[in-house]
Each structure stands twice: as C-alpha cells, then as structure tokens.
Design an enzyme around this catalytic site. Structure first.
Site, PDB file in Angstrom:
ATOM      1  N   ASP A   1      22.493 -12.954 -48.201  1.00 36.16           N
ATOM      2  CA  ASP A   1      21.845 -13.813 -47.342  1.00 36.16           C
ATOM      3  C   ASP A   1      21.372 -14.964 -47.937  1.00 36.16           C
ATOM      4  O   ASP A   1      21.414 -16.194 -47.451  1.00 36.16           O
ATOM      5  CB  ASP A   1      20.810 -13.018 -46.522  1.00 36.16           C
ATOM      6  CG  ASP A   1      21.438 -12.019 -45.508  1.00 36.16           C
ATOM      7  OD1 ASP A   1      22.347 -11.722 -45.655  1.00 36.16           O
ATOM      8  OD2 ASP A   1      20.566 -11.924 -44.450  1.00 36.16           O
TER       9      ASP A   1
ATOM     10  N   PRO B   1      18.452 -16.407 -34.097  1.00 34.68           N
ATOM     11  CA  PRO B   1      17.944 -15.263 -33.503  1.00 34.68           C
ATOM     12  C   PRO B   1      17.246 -14.247 -34.776  1.00 34.68           C
ATOM     13  O   PRO B   1      18.048 -14.276 -35.663  1.00 34.68           O
ATOM     14  CB  PRO B   1      18.831 -14.432 -32.889  1.00 34.68           C
ATOM     15  CG  PRO B   1      20.024 -15.463 -32.536  1.00 34.68           C
ATOM     16  CD  PRO B   1      20.025 -16.521 -33.590  1.00 34.68           C
TER      17      PRO B   1
ATOM     18  N   GLY C   1      16.471 -11.030 -36.764  1.00 30.75           N
ATOM     19  CA  GLY C   1      16.955  -9.609 -37.212  1.00 30.75           C
ATOM     20  C   GLY C   1      18.105  -9.305 -36.476  1.00 30.75           C
ATOM     21  O   GLY C   1      18.537  -8.073 -36.202  1.00 30.75           O
ATOM     22  N   ALA C   2      19.068 -10.492 -36.280  1.00 33.14           N
ATOM     23  CA  ALA C   2      20.275 -10.165 -35.379  1.00 33.14           C
ATOM     24  C   ALA C   2      21.746 -10.065 -36.157  1.00 33.14           C
ATOM     25  O   ALA C   2      22.606 -10.396 -35.759  1.00 33.14           O
ATOM     26  CB  ALA C   2      20.154 -11.191 -34.140  1.00 33.14           C
ATOM     27  N   GLY C   3      21.316 -10.262 -37.606  1.00 33.62           N
ATOM     28  CA  GLY C   3      22.623 -10.018 -38.594  1.00 33.62           C
ATOM     29  C   GLY C   3      23.199 -11.575 -38.682  1.00 33.62           C
ATOM     30  O   GLY C   3      24.044 -11.874 -39.397  1.00 33.62           O
TER      31      GLY C   3
ATOM     32  N   GLY D   1      20.862 -13.816 -40.603  1.00 36.84           N
ATOM     33  CA  GLY D   1      20.311 -14.146 -41.805  1.00 36.84           C
ATOM     34  C   GLY D   1      18.931 -15.008 -41.503  1.00 36.84           C
ATOM     35  O   GLY D   1      18.651 -16.024 -42.556  1.00 36.84           O
ATOM     36  N   SER D   2      18.286 -14.945 -40.402  1.00 38.43           N
ATOM     37  CA  SER D   2      17.046 -15.596 -40.103  1.00 38.43           C
ATOM     38  C   SER D   2      16.053 -15.665 -40.949  1.00 38.43           C
ATOM     39  O   SER D   2      15.427 -16.593 -41.549  1.00 38.43           O
ATOM     40  CB  SER D   2      16.304 -15.344 -38.686  1.00 38.43           C
ATOM     41  OG  SER D   2      16.097 -13.794 -39.018  1.00 38.43           O
ATOM     42  N   SER D   3      15.947 -14.331 -41.840  1.00 40.97           N
ATOM     43  CA  SER D   3      14.429 -14.280 -42.751  1.00 40.97           C
ATOM     44  C   SER D   3      15.257 -14.825 -43.956  1.00 40.97           C
ATOM     45  O   SER D   3      14.117 -15.643 -44.600  1.00 40.97           O
ATOM     46  CB  SER D   3      14.353 -12.807 -42.938  1.00 40.97           C
ATOM     47  OG  SER D   3      15.424 -12.211 -43.097  1.00 40.97           O
TER      48      SER D   3
END
Ligand code: PMV
Length: 351
Positions: free
Chosen positions: A164, A112, A114-116, A118-120
């Site tokens: 991250d 998901p 921006g949900a904490g 580390g997607s980016s």
C-alpha cells in the site's frame, strides 16, 4: 502551510499471499487523501479530519501520542485514523531530527476507510511528505514509502506489507515482493470499484489465512497459486505497451486472472456475501473480470470494464453502497501547494 496528496490503490492481484513472500501488484487510483500541515511554535499536534467516511473530528494533544486526551467521538475508526496520523508525525519528526516539532494537520480524503483502497497508507504518505516539506526538508518518494511502511508496520503490529505505502508514494502499477518494490510501466486500465459500505478486520482476516495455511497443505499451496497468478499477470502487464490503451486481448487475459485470484481468496475464506454479490454483478454486466481488493471480509471489489455497464449494474446490486470509475493514478505523492493557493485565490476573487 504545505499541502500534499497521495492516491489510494486497488490490488489487481496478490493481497494476502504478499504477506507470505509472494509478489503482489497493486495499482494507484485517482482517489486521494490530502493533508495540510502548518508547523506550530509549541510541540502540540492538532488534527482536523473530514470526509473519512466518518463525521469530522478535531483532536489536540501535546508531545507524543501517549498524551492524547480522550475525544468525544467514540468510534474505533477515529482511533484507527489517529494511530496512523501519530505514526506519520513520529516519522516526520524523526526524518527532520526534530522530536518536539508541533503541527496543525488537516486531513481530507475521498478514499473510504478500511475498505481495501489503501486509505491509511495514503494519509500516512501525504502526511509525512507535507510535514517534512513544511520544514523545508523534502524527502524523495522512496524514502517516504519506506517511512510510511514503518509507520503502518508499527500501527498494525507487524501485519503490514510494503504494497500500500509503496504504491501510494510512487503511483501507477507496482510490484511488491517482500522488501523488493518496483514500479511497472503499465497501460491505463479501466477500473470500476464497488463498495459495500463496510470494512474488513484486516488483522483477523490475515490471522485466518495464516491458520488455514498452517493447518492444510492445500491452503499453503493455494497461497502459492495466488503467487503464480500474480507472476502471470505481471508478465502480461510488462509485455504491454504503456503508451497505448490496454487492448481487448490484454483486458480479457487480466480479467480471467482476476477471476481466478478472487476464487482463490474466496477459498481462503476472506470474501463475503456482499463482495461476492458485487463480483458476480460485475461479471454478469460483462466486465472482463472482478475480484475483491484488500483484506476482504467487506469493503470493495475491483472490476475491469471500459463501458458504463458494470458501474450501472453495481448501483442496482443489493449490498452495494457506492460504485465509481477509478483511473490509474500515474502520480504518487505530490505537492498540492500551488493548487491550494490557486483555489484560495479563486475563492477570494469570488467574494
Ligand atoms: O485492506 P488493505 O488495503 O489494508 O490490504 C490488506 C492486504 C493484505 O495483504 C491482506 C495485508 C497486507 O498488509 O498486505
């Protein structure tokens, strides 16, 4: 065509405090972003994105990111996602010494946004790996981690730690303190993640903690106390046998520290009603411990529970949109070319 994937992460301990030089321990989880790259003849970059908790979109632009046309998808999440992909392309071009290299890029992610989790970082790490390998110039994971950090640092206006990106590139549990990044030989941990469907505003949350810390000595000491919790947790992990499943004693102690860490983050104003609800649902389901993960404000919590209880409890918790088990991902960034080729072959055979 080259295909790379990189894992997302949870913070076992230490988000926010890591911004002020305290150590943090993030752990990579088996939820991955996969980036496929095909070099182009021209200097254009074409990006196709799917499954990024937003509707898929395609953007094509030439030269540097500044020349990007408006896309017909007015969501800030697309802009955010594009910012990271641009920065990853810049890093790959720089590493290759090919400022005009063009790429067709496809991003798929089951992390998901921006949900904490580390997607980016996962997209940037996998993107740099795939783009450099596409030109026959692979980088080692530490250099990918470093370049991915520089990409995030630029996009986030300097509000980024190495946590991250290092964790996603290296996999497993890691320890980050300023520029000092190390891997930890940790046993597998039974993570359960609860997601409220939302996303926190990292910049604002970091600024909020900074303001509290500058105003009150006790807030500054709260940040230092998070560092103490992290050091204690790190000691427990490094003393444990990495080849055995985590013992009941170890999970109890880690869980207690996670609860403590969550309390301190709550005091620093970065939790939310939905995050607290999920943390309490996990504790009432006899999880060893639970805390928010990442910037907070909304997004995800992480709990430790080897049984199915916490996941089930979270599914029935108001405000929880998704709950899943997430194994520790031993592998960080990795080439998926063979897997992708095999999948294409299988699909061909089926036809
Ligand atoms: O929400 P995430 O996964 O981007 O984590 C942010 C963690 C912070 O410590 C608040 C900021 C940072 O860059 O370390």
């Amino acid at each position: 065509m080259t295909v790379s994937s990189a894992p997302g992460k949870v913070y076992l301990f230490g988000e926010h405090a890591v911004v002020y030089g305290e150590p943090a321990v993030p752990c990579a989880i088996e939820r991955r972003a996969t980036v496929t790259v095909e070099p182009r003849e021209d200097d254009h970059v074409r990006v196709e994105a799917e499954d990024l908790s937003i509707d898929g979109f395609t953007v094509e632009y030439s030269g540097d990111a500044g020349g990007r046309p408006d896309v017909d998808v007015p969501t800030p999440l697309v802009d955010a996602a594009m910012g990271y992909i641009d920065a990853a392309v810049d890093q790959a071009r720089d590493a290759l010494g090919m400022p005009d290299a063009g790429f067709d890029i496809t991003v798929e992610s089951d992390i998901p946004l921006g949900a904490g989790l580390g997607s980016s970082a996962a997209v940037v790490v996998a993107g740099i790996d795939a783009a450099t390998r596409a030109h026959g110039d692979p980088l080692d994971p530490r250099e990918i981690a470093d370049r991915a950090f520089r990409a995030e640092y630029e996009v986030q206006d300097g509000q980024a730690s190495r946590a991250d990106t290092f964790c996603s590139a290296m996999g497993g549990a890691v320890r980050v303190e300023g520029d000092d990044c190390r891997t930890i030989d940790a046993p597998n941990l039974p993570f359960v993640v609860g997601f409220d469907g939302g996303a926190g505003e990292t910049g604002e949350l970091v600024a909020g903690v900074r303001a509290l810390r500058e105003r009150y000595g006790f807030a500054a000491r709260t940040v230092e106390t998070v560092g103490d919790v992290v050091r204690e947790g790190e000691r427990l992990l490094t003393d444990a046998d990495p080849d055995e499943d985590a013992s009941d004693d170890l999970l109890s102690e880690l869980g207690r520290l996670m609860n403590f860490n969550h309390g301190l983050l709550e005091a620093l104003g970065v939790s939310s009603r939905s995050l607290d609800n999920m943390v309490w649902a996990a504790r009432m389901a006899d999880a060893y411990g639970a805390k928010l993960t990442g910037a907070g404000g909304g997004g995800c919590i992480v709990a430790l529970d080897p049984t199915a209880e916490t996941e089930t409890a979270l599914r029935f918790t108001p405000g929880c949109e998704d709950a899943f088990r997430a194994e520790l991902a031993d592998e960080g960034v990795r080439a998926e070319d063979d897997r992708a080729a095999r999948r294409r072959e299988d699909e061909g055979e089926e036809r």
